[in-house]
Design an enzyme around this catalytic site. Structure first.
Site, PDB file in Angstrom:
ATOM      1  CD  GLU A   1     -11.969 -11.001  -5.214  1.00  0.00           C
ATOM      2  OE1 GLU A   1     -11.993 -12.255  -5.235  1.00  0.00           O
ATOM      3  OE2 GLU A   1     -10.915 -10.337  -5.120  1.00  0.00           O
TER       4      GLU A   1
ATOM      5  CG  ASP B   1      -9.435 -13.690 -14.770  1.00  0.00           C
ATOM      6  OD1 ASP B   1      -8.927 -14.406 -13.909  1.00  0.00           O
ATOM      7  OD2 ASP B   1      -8.783 -13.130 -15.695  1.00  0.00           O
ATOM      8  N   GLY B   2      -9.479 -10.808 -13.151  1.00  0.00           N
ATOM      9  CA  GLY B   2      -8.739  -9.565 -13.267  1.00  0.00           C
ATOM     10  C   GLY B   2      -8.013  -9.401 -14.584  1.00  0.00           C
TER      11      GLY B   2
ATOM     12  CG  HIS C   1      -5.899 -10.797  -8.090  1.00  0.00           C
ATOM     13  ND1 HIS C   1      -5.128 -10.288  -9.121  1.00  0.00           N
ATOM     14  CD2 HIS C   1      -6.112 -12.106  -8.384  1.00  0.00           C
ATOM     15  CE1 HIS C   1      -4.882 -11.264  -9.998  1.00  0.00           C
ATOM     16  NE2 HIS C   1      -5.473 -12.368  -9.577  1.00  0.00           N
TER      17      HIS C   1
ATOM     18  CG  HIS D   1      -2.008  -1.104   1.022  1.00  0.00           C
ATOM     19  ND1 HIS D   1      -2.609  -1.739   2.083  1.00  0.00           N
ATOM     20  CD2 HIS D   1      -2.535  -1.681  -0.101  1.00  0.00           C
ATOM     21  CE1 HIS D   1      -3.475  -2.640   1.629  1.00  0.00           C
ATOM     22  NE2 HIS D   1      -3.429  -2.630   0.300  1.00  0.00           N
TER      23      HIS D   1
ATOM     24  CB  SER E   1      -5.380  -2.287  -2.735  1.00  0.00           C
ATOM     25  OG  SER E   1      -5.979  -3.510  -3.091  1.00  0.00           O
TER      26      SER E   1
ATOM     27  CG  ASP F   1      -2.895  -7.599  -4.407  1.00  0.00           C
ATOM     28  OD1 ASP F   1      -3.744  -7.391  -5.293  1.00  0.00           O
ATOM     29  OD2 ASP F   1      -3.140  -7.460  -3.193  1.00  0.00           O
TER      30      ASP F   1
END
Length: 292
Positions: free
Chosen positions: A119, A146-147, A42, A19, A101, A167
């Protein structure tokens, strides 16, 4: 496949370095009036209740963010990046929460900037949607997808300014190679993307995953973009240490992020103090491909 929940680790040393890096990127983008777009592949739950069962199981926040807030010095005495991070966290911590985040992005960005949060975990997505709706952040979009697929669909943004945070939980070994492929695909469409990748540092106890982060970083460096990595270690790398630290790999970093992050981490390791077996935390920032 979708078993990971970040609440078990909220506010730990990994969140601190991740962060700090992400806020540094956002701060740099805000130096220009032109809007930008942030992507979080994510996203997790967005914010975490530090009094719930998952957060209290290992109480990892007690050896992370909590240690940064129990010192006598005010934020005025701290490196500005660390002060910004703590100032952003304090309202959440006052409510026994830690901002993930997504919450950090939503609070740090301006109303004119866009934020896309992705997410796939059903339970985490529901929490993310609720937590972000409470923040009432303009131009914030929550996606159950899906990211990497989301990045393919949504990049490059207009205007062509922004950053990506990646991440993953790294539960599966192929998540390391998936990440490299995802970054490669982004750069085919969006050369200017600033990308922050978080990764764990794992001992031999992790089996095939031990050394996987290092190999992934080598593959990311081979893409040829200016890049540096920053790592923090909170335990000695013995055979049975497990996750002894973590790092961030930053591609196309903004000017002076390396220096600002290094300055912040110097303070952080002093504030974290000694951990297990009396090990004192260490941190370092090193360039891989210099920005000429």
């Amino acid at each position: 496949m979708l078993s990971y929940q970040h609440a078990f680790h909220a506010g730990n040393h990994a969140d601190v370095i991740k962060h700090l890096s992400w806020i540094g990127v956002i701060n740099a983008l805000k130096k220009k009036d032109k809007p930008f777009t942030l992507f979080d592949t994510h996203a997790g739950a967005g914010a975490y209740d530090l009094t719930d069962e998952m957060s209290l199981k290992n109480k990892e926040f007690e050896t992370g963010i909590s240690r940064l807030l129990t010192k006598d010095s005010s934020t005025q005495d701290l490196p500005h990046l660390l002060a910004d991070y703590l100032s952003l966290c304090e309202p959440f911590l006052a409510q026994q929460q830690y901002p993930g985040s997504p919450a950090i992005s939503a609070k740090a960005k301006r109303d004119c900037d866009n934020l896309h949060l992705m997410e796939l975990h059903p339970a985490e997505f529901d929490k993310l949607d609720k937590n972000l709706s409470r923040l009432r952040s303009l131009n914030t979009h929550v996606h159950k997808r899906d990211g990497y697929e989301g990045l393919r669909a949504l990049t490059p943004p207009k205007p062509n300014r922004g950053a990506i945070l990646i991440d993953p939980p790294y539960e599966r070994l192929n998540e390391y190679s998936d990440l490299v492929k995802g970054v490669e695909q982004v750069f085919k469409r969006w050369q200017q993307a600033q990308i922050v990748v978080w990764y764990p540092l794992l001992s031999e106890r992790a089996g095939a995953k031990s050394g996987a982060s290092e190999a992934m970083c080598d593959q990311l460096a081979a893409l040829g973009k200016p890049c540096f990595k920053a790592e923090i270690c909170v335990a000695e790398n013995t055979v049975d240490a497990g996750m002894y630290g973590s790092g961030v790999f930053v591609l196309n970093p903004p000017w002076q992020l390396d220096a600002n992050l290094n300055h912040a981490l110097e303070s952080v390791i002093g504030m974290l103090g000694a951990g297990e077996a009396g090990f004192h935390a260490t941190a370092h920032v090193s360039w891989i491909n210099e920005d000429n």
